[in-house]
Design a protein around this motif. Structure first.
Motif, PDB file in Angstrom:
ATOM      1  N   TYR A   1      43.122  22.748   3.084  1.00  0.00           N
ATOM      2  CA  TYR A   1      44.180  23.019   4.969  1.00  0.00           C
ATOM      3  C   TYR A   1      44.309  22.839   5.945  1.00  0.00           C
ATOM      4  O   TYR A   1      45.718  22.877   6.819  1.00  0.00           O
ATOM      5  N   PRO A   2      43.653  22.157   6.242  1.00  0.00           N
ATOM      6  CA  PRO A   2      43.744  21.462   8.347  1.00  0.00           C
ATOM      7  C   PRO A   2      45.155  20.364   7.319  1.00  0.00           C
ATOM      8  O   PRO A   2      45.697  19.517   8.525  1.00  0.00           O
ATOM      9  N   LEU A   3      44.737  19.396   6.507  1.00  0.00           N
ATOM     10  CA  LEU A   3      45.961  18.537   6.390  1.00  0.00           C
ATOM     11  C   LEU A   3      47.505  19.385   6.273  1.00  0.00           C
ATOM     12  O   LEU A   3      48.429  18.020   6.404  1.00  0.00           O
ATOM     13  N   VAL A   4      47.297  20.342   5.971  1.00  0.00           N
ATOM     14  CA  VAL A   4      48.736  21.264   5.486  1.00  0.00           C
ATOM     15  C   VAL A   4      49.370  21.248   7.144  1.00  0.00           C
ATOM     16  O   VAL A   4      50.621  21.194   7.376  1.00  0.00           O
ATOM     17  N   LEU A   5      48.421  21.573   8.077  1.00  0.00           N
ATOM     18  CA  LEU A   5      49.095  22.000   9.415  1.00  0.00           C
ATOM     19  C   LEU A   5      49.283  20.522   9.917  1.00  0.00           C
ATOM     20  O   LEU A   5      50.584  20.894  10.905  1.00  0.00           O
ATOM     21  N   VAL A   6      48.702  19.155   9.554  1.00  0.00           N
ATOM     22  CA  VAL A   6      49.488  17.939   9.897  1.00  0.00           C
ATOM     23  C   VAL A   6      50.391  17.607   9.518  1.00  0.00           C
ATOM     24  O   VAL A   6      50.904  17.373  10.341  1.00  0.00           O
ATOM     25  N   TYR A   7      50.961  17.584   8.529  1.00  0.00           N
ATOM     26  CA  TYR A   7      51.990  16.815   8.043  1.00  0.00           C
ATOM     27  C   TYR A   7      52.990  18.111   7.940  1.00  0.00           C
ATOM     28  O   TYR A   7      54.248  17.595   7.816  1.00  0.00           O
ATOM     29  N   THR A   8      53.316  19.189   8.148  1.00  0.00           N
ATOM     30  CA  THR A   8      53.636  20.689   8.500  1.00  0.00           C
ATOM     31  C   THR A   8      54.007  19.748  10.048  1.00  0.00           C
ATOM     32  O   THR A   8      55.965  20.406  10.462  1.00  0.00           O
ATOM     33  N   SER A   9      53.503  19.355  10.827  1.00  0.00           N
ATOM     34  CA  SER A   9      53.709  19.214  12.269  1.00  0.00           C
ATOM     35  C   SER A   9      54.956  17.635  12.053  1.00  0.00           C
ATOM     36  O   SER A   9      56.290  17.493  12.408  1.00  0.00           O
ATOM     37  N   PHE A  10      54.904  16.668  10.737  1.00  0.00           N
ATOM     38  CA  PHE A  10      55.322  15.699  10.912  1.00  0.00           C
ATOM     39  C   PHE A  10      56.814  16.161  10.445  1.00  0.00           C
ATOM     40  O   PHE A  10      57.487  15.984  10.317  1.00  0.00           O
ATOM     41  N   ALA A  11      56.925  17.053   8.900  1.00  0.00           N
ATOM     42  CA  ALA A  11      57.773  17.657   9.022  1.00  0.00           C
ATOM     43  C   ALA A  11      59.081  18.155   9.409  1.00  0.00           C
ATOM     44  O   ALA A  11      60.218  17.486   9.305  1.00  0.00           O
ATOM     45  N   LEU A  12      58.217  18.856  10.652  1.00  0.00           N
ATOM     46  CA  LEU A  12      59.064  19.627  11.703  1.00  0.00           C
ATOM     47  C   LEU A  12      59.767  18.443  12.033  1.00  0.00           C
ATOM     48  O   LEU A  12      60.954  18.907  12.546  1.00  0.00           O
ATOM     49  N   ILE A  13      59.341  17.455  12.486  1.00  0.00           N
ATOM     50  CA  ILE A  13      60.212  16.694  13.336  1.00  0.00           C
ATOM     51  C   ILE A  13      61.343  15.720  12.224  1.00  0.00           C
ATOM     52  O   ILE A  13      61.524  14.668  13.002  1.00  0.00           O
ATOM     53  N   THR A  14      60.949  15.618  10.921  1.00  0.00           N
ATOM     54  CA  THR A  14      61.298  14.900  10.733  1.00  0.00           C
ATOM     55  C   THR A  14      63.033  15.296   9.958  1.00  0.00           C
ATOM     56  O   THR A  14      63.789  15.476   9.514  1.00  0.00           O
ATOM     57  N   VAL A  15      62.865  16.812   9.293  1.00  0.00           N
ATOM     58  CA  VAL A  15      63.468  16.991   8.714  1.00  0.00           C
ATOM     59  C   VAL A  15      64.328  18.953   9.511  1.00  0.00           C
ATOM     60  O   VAL A  15      65.798  18.227   9.214  1.00  0.00           O
ATOM     61  N   PHE A  16      63.653  18.796  10.382  1.00  0.00           N
ATOM     62  CA  PHE A  16      64.757  19.797  11.141  1.00  0.00           C
ATOM     63  C   PHE A  16      65.100  19.277  12.759  1.00  0.00           C
ATOM     64  O   PHE A  16      63.872  18.031  12.368  1.00  0.00           O
TER      65      PHE A  16
END
Length: 221
Positions: free
Chosen positions: A206-221
């Motif tokens: 669960y906390p790891l999903v939040l961590v990598y979601t933050s990186f995906a936001l700056i990478t993809v969008f």
């Protein structure tokens, strides 16, 4: 009178004569004309005897490549020794490569990448040790795990270099989901192996999903 003054003012005559150099270095030094030979002689150490620069810096390239292959392969099995052999060179290179790929896409995010990484490492370190029952993980090991598990984000960033921002929104969402799932799965399996918490993999994820979601936001969008 002038002749006597001239004779008295002549140059001082010395009986000392410097020995002629005959090609024998030891004899020349022993004669005392230049001084004693330095103790131990001249250094004959060659650059070939020096260890490689990466080895002096504590960077093991083969070790980094082996860990990267484990993370990229979804079928890999991780051991608890992954954190014991932690290093910082791999995570730094991953973050640097991510920043360069984003830069090629027109986004300068180096500060945000390293800022998010620092907050994520400290947060995950605290949470993992709160959940640990038998064995914990130190901050250095947690940082190494999170950094290596960020590796699957690089192919996604590479794909985004060829996709203009704002176009193909469905493809962007799909890329983000793939990147988050891949990174989270790798990090979760590593932490499960380290902490020996096979029955709490969802809680760890669960906390790891939040961590990598933050990186995906700056990478993809």
């Amino acid at each position: 009178g002038g002749g006597g003054g001239g004779g008295g003012g002549g140059f001082y005559h010395s009986d000392f004569a410097a020995p002629a150099y005959s090609g024998d270095g030891d004899a020349y030094y022993s004669a005392g004309s230049v001084g004693a030979r330095p103790a131990g002689g001249y250094s004959t150490t060659s650059f070939e005897d020096e260890p490689p620069l990466l080895e002096e810096l504590g960077i093991n390239v083969e070790h980094i490549v082996a860990k990267a292959r484990l993370v990229i392969n979804p079928a890999s099995r991780f051991e608890s020794s992954f954190a014991d052999e932690a290093d910082m060179a791999g995570p730094v290179v991953v973050c640097l490569c991510l920043g360069v790929l984003l830069l090629l896409g027109g986004k300068v995010q180096f500060g945000q990448i390293y800022g998010q990484a620092m907050v994520a490492c400290v947060s995950v370190y605290v949470l993992m040790n709160l959940m640990a029952e038998q064995r914990g993980v130190d901050l250095y090991g947690a940082t190494s795990v999170l950094g290596y598990a960020l590796l699957p984000m690089l192919p996604v960033a590479l794909v985004k270099v060829g996709i203009k921002s704002g176009t193909h929104p469905l493809a962007n969402v799909l890329l983000a989901v793939i990147a988050i799932a891949w990174c989270t799965a790798a990090a979760t399996r590593i932490f499960v192996a380290i902490l020996q918490l096979k029955n709490q993999s969802i809680l760890i994820a669960y906390p790891l999903v939040l961590v990598y979601t933050s990186f995906a936001l700056i990478t993809v969008f």
